[in-house]
Design an enzyme around this catalytic site. Sequence first.
Site, mmCIF file in Angstrom:
data_model
loop_
_atom_site.group_PDB
_atom_site.id
_atom_site.type_symbol
_atom_site.label_atom_id
_atom_site.label_comp_id
_atom_site.label_asym_id
_atom_site.label_seq_id
_atom_site.Cartn_x
_atom_site.Cartn_y
_atom_site.Cartn_z
ATOM 1 N N CYS A 41 -19.745 -91.412 55.689
ATOM 2 C CA CYS A 41 -18.373 -91.338 55.179
ATOM 3 C C CYS A 41 -18.243 -91.816 53.738
ATOM 4 C CB CYS A 41 -17.443 -92.139 56.081
ATOM 5 S SG CYS A 41 -17.529 -91.607 57.801
ATOM 6 N N HIS B 15 -10.441 -97.863 52.959
ATOM 7 C CA HIS B 15 -11.146 -97.026 53.938
ATOM 8 C C HIS B 15 -10.257 -96.864 55.165
ATOM 9 C CE1 HIS B 15 -14.499 -94.954 55.647
ATOM 10 N NE2 HIS B 15 -14.636 -95.822 56.635
ATOM 11 N N GLU C 241 -11.977 -105.121 56.431
ATOM 12 C CA GLU C 241 -11.614 -104.689 55.081
ATOM 13 C C GLU C 241 -10.517 -105.574 54.501
ATOM 14 O OE1 GLU C 241 -10.896 -100.583 52.515
ATOM 15 O OE2 GLU C 241 -10.710 -100.527 54.702
ATOM 16 N N LYS D 110 -5.654 -91.918 55.288
ATOM 17 C CA LYS D 110 -6.223 -91.354 56.522
ATOM 18 C C LYS D 110 -5.191 -91.329 57.643
ATOM 19 C CE LYS D 110 -11.073 -92.662 55.777
ATOM 20 N NZ LYS D 110 -10.918 -93.478 54.547
ATOM 21 N N HIS E 54 -9.641 -88.543 59.143
ATOM 22 C CA HIS E 54 -10.853 -88.976 58.456
ATOM 23 C C HIS E 54 -11.731 -87.758 58.176
ATOM 24 C CE1 HIS E 54 -14.131 -91.190 57.038
ATOM 25 N NE2 HIS E 54 -14.381 -91.992 58.049
ATOM 26 N N PHE F 273 -21.193 -94.947 58.371
ATOM 27 C CA PHE F 273 -22.176 -95.340 59.375
ATOM 28 C C PHE F 273 -23.523 -95.599 58.695
ATOM 29 C CE2 PHE F 273 -20.242 -93.026 63.328
ATOM 30 C CZ PHE F 273 -19.192 -93.915 63.325
#
Length: 418
Positions: free
Chosen positions: A164, A304, A315, A336, A341, A404
Amino acid sequence: MELKRVVVTGLGAITPLGKTLTETWEGLVNGKSGAGPITHFDASKFKTQFACEVKNFDPTQYFDRKEARKLDRYAQFALIAADEAIADSGMEIEKLDLNKVGVIFSSGIGGITTFQEEVENYDAERGPRFNPFFIPKMIADIASGHISMKYGFRGPNFAVVSACASSTNAIADAFNYIRLGKANAIVTGGAEASITSAGVGGFSSMNAISTRNDSPETASRPFSASRDGFVMGEGAACLVLEEMEHALARGAKIYCEVAGTGMSADAYHLTATHPDGLGAKLVMRNALEDAEMNPEDIDYINVHGTSTPVGDISEVKAIKEVFGEHAKKLNISSTKSMTGHLLGATGALEAAACILAIKEGIVPPTINFAEGDEDPEIDYTLNYTFNKAQKREINAALSNTFGFGGHNASMIVKKFVK
């Protein structure tokens, strides 16, 4: 060696909110959700039956049928976004030194639609009969190749794959190649089209995506206690990055300047962010250092913020530690919550959102938050721009993307001053 300055001169996008950047931006500012029931395949037996799809997409509106058959859906999206961004940049192709114009375009997964179709159609008894375009359609670098071939760009050309964080890493590479003098301009961004039974099934088996089938539009709810995973999205976003003097010499419209980028790794877990946000803290500090800016110089963070139970908390912890008391003066939002996403394309789309936020003086919201849905582990003295866009002057914005494997990438854009 004196580093060259890098500016943004073109933008393009095709997303669950619209088939152009303008439509997408209008959707973001108005708090529109792109989520709905999956139409790409029969998802009735899946735990998750919804996603943020590009609506009413017909590739023959953009490509002839023969060309469309040679392109995976993700590559189609990439070309559409690139076409818009290149047109928006006003570059006259015939006047460019094509040896100094590159393409660095990413995808987290690549042509999963093509891969799944070819494997499903394989008949072991009849022998291996695969489409000759199987591999060229599937590989994650082919979008970059198609863009370069269409326009004749012969500069640096490759794909970046970091889950991502892919398209933020692609932008960072483009930025660095230009400021080092290796290119005059680079078309960069990301594309993804992973809403297939394999894509949805794979993420679902990991319990990574929301199962709120009764209310898809409100399923992505970053920073809410009831969040239960991200919502898959698809589409592409593209930026044209250009060396400042090159852009000025041709009289280009300049959106903003790329100030700096940062990268780091969590070195912690296959899919989860570090609970204390160690990698997130490092990547934001690296971006600030690269930009030669202080935390107080940032006005807006496009986080994110995927709406996962652990990720949102870590975060926020990272932002509080990096920005200190200034964190309370920031606008923070997760777009998002509206687009879903977009995996490998998400960084480019959120970079474009930061750029337009600077240009228009408005912060797109984080939608789907309701009073009474506060998470005791999240500090609500920070301004998450809940549910409604907010007007403010934005001189500099930071965008975070985490992938990831522990891949983290951040970038900072700021108002252009010659």
